[in-house]
Design an enzyme around this catalytic site. Sequence first.
Site, PDB file in Angstrom:
ATOM      1  N   ARG A  36       0.880  -1.281   0.025  1.00 48.57           N
ATOM      2  CA  ARG A  36       0.006  -0.147   0.074  1.00 48.57           C
ATOM      3  C   ARG A  36       1.077   1.203  -0.128  1.00 48.57           C
ATOM      4  O   ARG A  36       0.549   2.380  -0.491  1.00 48.57           O
ATOM      5  CB  ARG A  36      -0.885   0.183   1.193  1.00 48.57           C
ATOM      6  CG  ARG A  36      -1.676   1.229   1.401  1.00 48.57           C
ATOM      7  CD  ARG A  36      -2.938   0.993   2.401  1.00 48.57           C
ATOM      8  NE  ARG A  36      -2.499   0.222   3.577  1.00 48.57           N
ATOM      9  CZ  ARG A  36      -2.156   0.844   4.598  1.00 48.57           C
ATOM     10  NH1 ARG A  36      -1.726   2.036   4.622  1.00 48.57           N
ATOM     11  NH2 ARG A  36      -1.872  -0.156   5.555  1.00 48.57           N
TER      12      ARG A  36
ATOM     13  N   TYR B 198     -18.343  16.208 -15.322  1.00 45.46           N
ATOM     14  CA  TYR B 198     -18.724  14.628 -15.367  1.00 45.46           C
ATOM     15  C   TYR B 198     -19.449  14.369 -14.209  1.00 45.46           C
ATOM     16  O   TYR B 198     -19.430  14.761 -13.155  1.00 45.46           O
ATOM     17  CB  TYR B 198     -17.332  14.123 -15.525  1.00 45.46           C
ATOM     18  CG  TYR B 198     -17.274  12.498 -15.013  1.00 45.46           C
ATOM     19  CD1 TYR B 198     -18.163  11.634 -15.931  1.00 45.46           C
ATOM     20  CD2 TYR B 198     -16.692  11.954 -13.905  1.00 45.46           C
ATOM     21  CE1 TYR B 198     -18.459  10.417 -15.610  1.00 45.46           C
ATOM     22  CE2 TYR B 198     -16.888  10.691 -13.658  1.00 45.46           C
ATOM     23  CZ  TYR B 198     -17.730   9.836 -14.472  1.00 45.46           C
ATOM     24  OH  TYR B 198     -17.965   8.360 -14.090  1.00 45.46           O
TER      25      TYR B 198
ATOM     26  N   ASP C 140      -8.860  18.684 -14.686  1.00 49.51           N
ATOM     27  CA  ASP C 140      -8.984  17.333 -15.029  1.00 49.51           C
ATOM     28  C   ASP C 140      -8.686  17.099 -16.514  1.00 49.51           C
ATOM     29  O   ASP C 140      -9.251  17.736 -17.364  1.00 49.51           O
ATOM     30  CB  ASP C 140     -10.570  16.958 -14.909  1.00 49.51           C
ATOM     31  CG  ASP C 140     -10.903  15.408 -15.299  1.00 49.51           C
ATOM     32  OD1 ASP C 140      -9.907  14.808 -16.160  1.00 49.51           O
ATOM     33  OD2 ASP C 140     -11.749  14.951 -14.669  1.00 49.51           O
TER      34      ASP C 140
ATOM     35  N   LYS D 180      -8.862   6.181 -19.339  1.00 54.42           N
ATOM     36  CA  LYS D 180      -9.250   6.505 -20.618  1.00 54.42           C
ATOM     37  C   LYS D 180      -7.957   6.524 -21.631  1.00 54.42           C
ATOM     38  O   LYS D 180      -7.434   5.509 -21.990  1.00 54.42           O
ATOM     39  CB  LYS D 180      -9.793   7.841 -20.572  1.00 54.42           C
ATOM     40  CG  LYS D 180     -10.860   7.836 -19.385  1.00 54.42           C
ATOM     41  CD  LYS D 180     -12.109   6.502 -19.762  1.00 54.42           C
ATOM     42  CE  LYS D 180     -13.378   7.256 -18.830  1.00 54.42           C
ATOM     43  NZ  LYS D 180     -13.144   7.038 -17.376  1.00 54.42           N
TER      44      LYS D 180
END
Length: 402
Positions: free
Chosen positions: A63, A116, A188, A213
């Site tokens: 982690r 979004y 973004d 994406k």
Amino acid sequence: MTETQTPHSGAQTVEGLGFNTRAVHAGQEPDPVTGAVVGGIIQSSTFAQDGIGQLRNGYEYGRGGNPTRDSLQAQLAAVEHGKHAFSFSSGLAAEDAVIRALLRPGGHIVMGNDVYGGSYRLINRVLGPWGVEHSTADMSSLESIEAAARPETALFWVETPSNPMMKITDIAALADLAHSRGAKLLVDNTFASPYLQNPLDLGADIVVHSTTKYIGGHSDVIGGAVVMRDDALAEKIGFVQFAVGAVSGPMDAFLTTRGLKTLGLRMDRHCSNAQQIAQWLDGHSGVERVLYPGLAHHPGHELAARQMRGFGGMISVQFTGTVARSGAEVARAVAESTQLFTLAESLGGIESLMNYPSEMTHASVKGTELAVPENLIRLSVGIEDVADLVADLDRALGSALR
């Protein structure tokens, strides 16, 4: 990872080299044991220590750090001209970490009125009850942004191009506005990708991506990223990531690294195909409006030409109606009848996708001021032969208008 250990954040950069060289080489060293050119997938949850507190190369627990993830983070920092990058399990996990690192109850965000739907849901329905407040604005207008700002505004949140209305924001001007108010600017950059736009160079403080994406590019991995230059900001975001744990796994990091290496080549084709399709749609009698910054009549065209290296692979289209069908019914009919454009969520993959935002990606804002027009579809133009894509749209649109 101890409370005092610095998170691995991909600080390596490749100075003075072009984008494609950075994408291929940043963070990518041959394996020191075998000489393998492609780095390994270190699928380990924990790492051996040579003594209590004596870590090998800083690795303790997955982690807190993983070599495969660190390679990707170095790559992300290099292509976004940043100093620090963090790879997350999803784009929304990346956004959540930024907000939790920067804001407290009573803090305020200004964001786009066509943001979004997932980002809006996170800010409004998850973090809103925690006490984070928000206002929406037309982010293509500085006057609208200033009107939405408050004394307690800590973060300006912008997508440019925006999803799905394809609005363009002047990043440099908004950075000046944010900094004059003692706030941060987050961009973004998912739609543009780091190949077409580098917001940090224009004054932004933070860049976020859904690496699912264009960066991943093959519709086979979920991920997110946060990139910045400021050391103190990186320490805050890195701590939240470590404390909350939304890290990308080794296989996801490996796949994202694989995709990022060809981003420049893919984006050239995405842009070329999208430009040709936008121009074809723009002249169609059944189309009400084409939203694509590569068209000269787009209100953000000149600004996009200044701050981007290309206009991207995303197009939104609004349809006119017929005697028998409304524009919304035409849009739905087109979305459900193409053969090469696959009706699906997401974007940025090598294959062309079609989305009906009102009922899909932006369903969470239906009935609000952020609602997407029902006569609109969003195209994620892939890398197929453009003549085939145009023919597919022509068939579908012709059938929908009959």
